[in-house]
Design a protein around this motif. Structure first.
Motif, PDB file in Angstrom:
ATOM      1  N   LYS A  70       3.660  -5.154  -1.924  1.00 26.64           N
ATOM      2  CA  LYS A  70       5.017  -4.737  -2.132  1.00 26.64           C
ATOM      3  C   LYS A  70       5.304  -3.563  -1.152  1.00 26.64           C
ATOM      4  CE  LYS A  70       4.772  -5.586  -7.241  1.00 26.64           C
ATOM      5  NZ  LYS A  70       4.858  -4.950  -8.394  1.00 26.64           N
ATOM      6  N   SER A  71       6.666  -3.597  -0.777  1.00 26.94           N
ATOM      7  CA  SER A  71       7.488  -2.538   0.203  1.00 26.94           C
ATOM      8  C   SER A  71       6.845  -1.237  -0.332  1.00 26.94           C
ATOM      9  CB  SER A  71       8.498  -2.925   0.537  1.00 26.94           C
ATOM     10  OG  SER A  71       9.210  -4.193   0.903  1.00 26.94           O
ATOM     11  N   VAL A 126      12.469  11.328  -3.942  1.00 28.41           N
ATOM     12  CA  VAL A 126      12.952   9.937  -4.385  1.00 28.41           C
ATOM     13  C   VAL A 126      12.078   8.806  -3.423  1.00 28.41           C
ATOM     14  CG1 VAL A 126      14.338   8.228  -4.946  1.00 28.41           C
ATOM     15  CG2 VAL A 126      15.050  10.550  -5.275  1.00 28.41           C
ATOM     16  N   PRO A 127      10.760   8.342  -3.747  1.00 28.63           N
ATOM     17  CA  PRO A 127      10.177   7.567  -2.858  1.00 28.63           C
ATOM     18  C   PRO A 127      10.901   6.129  -2.647  1.00 28.63           C
ATOM     19  CG  PRO A 127       8.624   8.258  -4.554  1.00 28.63           C
ATOM     20  CD  PRO A 127      10.037   8.763  -4.841  1.00 28.63           C
ATOM     21  N   PRO A 128      11.307   5.792  -1.420  1.00 27.42           N
ATOM     22  CA  PRO A 128      11.736   4.390  -1.208  1.00 27.42           C
ATOM     23  C   PRO A 128      11.158   3.266  -2.137  1.00 27.42           C
ATOM     24  CG  PRO A 128      11.641   5.359   0.673  1.00 27.42           C
ATOM     25  CD  PRO A 128      10.814   6.258  -0.216  1.00 27.42           C
ATOM     26  N   ARG A 151       8.024   3.877  -5.084  1.00 33.64           N
ATOM     27  CA  ARG A 151       6.612   3.734  -5.049  1.00 33.64           C
ATOM     28  C   ARG A 151       5.993   4.939  -4.019  1.00 33.64           C
ATOM     29  NH1 ARG A 151       8.005  -2.068  -3.769  1.00 33.64           N
ATOM     30  NH2 ARG A 151       7.972  -2.902  -5.725  1.00 33.64           N
ATOM     31  N   ILE A 152       5.015   5.501  -4.712  1.00 28.23           N
ATOM     32  CA  ILE A 152       4.232   6.577  -3.618  1.00 28.23           C
ATOM     33  C   ILE A 152       2.895   6.569  -4.130  1.00 28.23           C
ATOM     34  CG2 ILE A 152       4.791   8.297  -5.415  1.00 28.23           C
ATOM     35  CD1 ILE A 152       4.739  10.458  -3.185  1.00 28.23           C
ATOM     36  N   ASP A 153       1.872   6.751  -3.143  1.00 32.09           N
ATOM     37  CA  ASP A 153       0.521   6.650  -3.315  1.00 32.09           C
ATOM     38  C   ASP A 153       0.010   8.139  -4.218  1.00 32.09           C
ATOM     39  OD1 ASP A 153      -2.337   5.581  -2.851  1.00 32.09           O
ATOM     40  OD2 ASP A 153      -2.355   7.605  -2.042  1.00 32.09           O
ATOM     41  N   ALA A 154      -0.905   7.873  -5.241  1.00 32.47           N
ATOM     42  CA  ALA A 154      -1.034   9.059  -6.003  1.00 32.47           C
ATOM     43  C   ALA A 154      -1.671  10.146  -5.176  1.00 32.47           C
ATOM     44  CB  ALA A 154      -1.935   8.720  -7.226  1.00 32.47           C
ATOM     45  N   GLY A 155      -2.326   9.549  -4.181  1.00 36.60           N
ATOM     46  CA  GLY A 155      -3.084  10.795  -3.185  1.00 36.60           C
ATOM     47  C   GLY A 155      -2.262  11.532  -2.368  1.00 36.60           C
ATOM     48  N   LEU A 156      -0.883  11.306  -2.455  1.00 41.32           N
ATOM     49  CA  LEU A 156       0.224  12.291  -1.730  1.00 41.32           C
ATOM     50  C   LEU A 156       0.631  13.352  -2.636  1.00 41.32           C
ATOM     51  CD1 LEU A 156       2.035   9.425   0.149  1.00 41.32           C
ATOM     52  CD2 LEU A 156       0.429  11.137   1.297  1.00 41.32           C
ATOM     53  N   ILE A 157       0.486  13.098  -3.911  1.00 43.10           N
ATOM     54  CA  ILE A 157       1.171  14.054  -5.152  1.00 43.10           C
ATOM     55  C   ILE A 157       1.002  15.368  -5.025  1.00 43.10           C
ATOM     56  CG2 ILE A 157       1.573  14.461  -7.585  1.00 43.10           C
ATOM     57  CD1 ILE A 157       2.724  11.869  -6.531  1.00 43.10           C
ATOM     58  N   VAL A 208      10.914   8.551  -9.703  1.00 47.21           N
ATOM     59  CA  VAL A 208      10.503   7.082  -9.594  1.00 47.21           C
ATOM     60  C   VAL A 208      11.429   6.202 -10.569  1.00 47.21           C
ATOM     61  CG1 VAL A 208       8.578   7.353  -8.211  1.00 47.21           C
ATOM     62  CG2 VAL A 208       8.125   7.155 -10.692  1.00 47.21           C
ATOM     63  N   PHE A 209      10.904   5.101 -10.914  1.00 46.99           N
ATOM     64  CA  PHE A 209      11.313   4.161 -12.002  1.00 46.99           C
ATOM     65  C   PHE A 209      10.518   3.923 -13.129  1.00 46.99           C
ATOM     66  CE2 PHE A 209      12.867   0.070 -13.843  1.00 46.99           C
ATOM     67  CZ  PHE A 209      14.262   0.266 -14.034  1.00 46.99           C
TER      68      PHE A 209
END
Length: 257
Positions: free
Chosen positions: A95-96, A132-134, A137-143, A156-157
């Motif tokens: 997924k993108s 607002v992640p494009p 989607r955002i990786d949990a490791g970045l939070i 997110v959604f």
């Protein structure tokens, strides 16, 4: 089903909330803003007609003073950080995702920091520290790296509580303010979804949140709206904005609540 009856479940739900002395909060998030366009102008004029504040998720790498000048002096607009360039870095078959684990963490966080700084400078009065992640989607490791940049909220959604976004993105310094109802049929004709289905989604979300609970986020993408989307939004605003049980909120108010 006639148009009037399609909307009756929402009207009934708002009426019951009013009778109980409660209110529902709504907020509008529109993604992928970069520059002034006819579609963006149409969205903001429609929102302004019904006094509905709008949150624009702006792509930092693509925006400039043109949009800044266009939005200057508008207290009803919030500008959030929509990633950096809205570029997909996931390999084919996935997924993108721009904010995934496909690149070094420091590179991704560096881009988000640059985006935060750029938008705060371009939109000093409208800027909100919301990421607002494009593609939502955002990786949990970045939070954990978001608060040091300055972000205090993430959108997110999906549900904020009880669902995957809450479990994955929970952080003591981040408020999760999601969208819950998308008007676009991304997996079909990429036009407006069936109006009855969207209304059902809104009512379902209201039932989940309860009066006085979390805000219901409506997600739009002005650049791909067809006439059916515009008709839906106009009717939604017409019904909800003047209703005593409904409050369309600025994103800054939700972040600071």
């Amino acid at each position: 089903m006639k148009a009037a009856s399609i909307w009756q479940p929402l009207i009934d739900r708002l009426d019951r909330c009013e009778a109980a002395g409660k209110t529902f909060d709504f907020w509008l998030r529109d993604d992928d803003a970069v520059e002034p366009t006819a579609a963006l102008n149409r969205l903001l004029e429609l929102a302004d007609r019904f006094t509905v504040p709008a949150t624009l998720a702006v792509i930092p790498a693509g925006t400039d003073e043109r949009l800044s000048h266009y939005l200057a002096g508008r207290g009803d607009i919030g500008v959030a950080v929509h990633g950096w360039s809205h570029r997909n870095h996931a390999p084919m078959g996935e997924k993108s995702q721009e904010l995934g684990a496909h690149r070094p963490r420091e590179v991704v966080l560096g881009e988000l920091s640059a985006g935060y700084t750029r938008l705060r400078a371009l939109y000093p009065s409208a800027f909100v520290p919301l990421l607002v992640p494009p593609w939502n989607r955002i990786d949990a490791g970045l939070i954990a790296g978001l608060p040091p940049i300055g972000f205090t909220a993430l959108s997110v959604f999906g549900p904020e509580t009880g669902g995957k976004p809450h479990r994955t993105f929970a952080h003591p310094e981040l408020t999760i303010i999601n969208t819950h109802v998308d008007v676009i049929d991304w997996h079909g004709a990429r036009g407006c979804r069936d109006h009855e289905e969207i209304v059902d989604d809104i009512v379902r979300r209201l039932d989940q949140s309860g009066g006085g609970g979390g805000a219901t986020g409506i997600l739009t993408h002005h650049l791909v709206h067809d006439e059916s989307v515009w008709a839906f939004l106009e009717k939604l605003f017409e019904i909800s904005a003047p209703h005593p049980a409904c409050r369309w909120r600025k994103i800054a108010d939700l972040i600071n609540r």
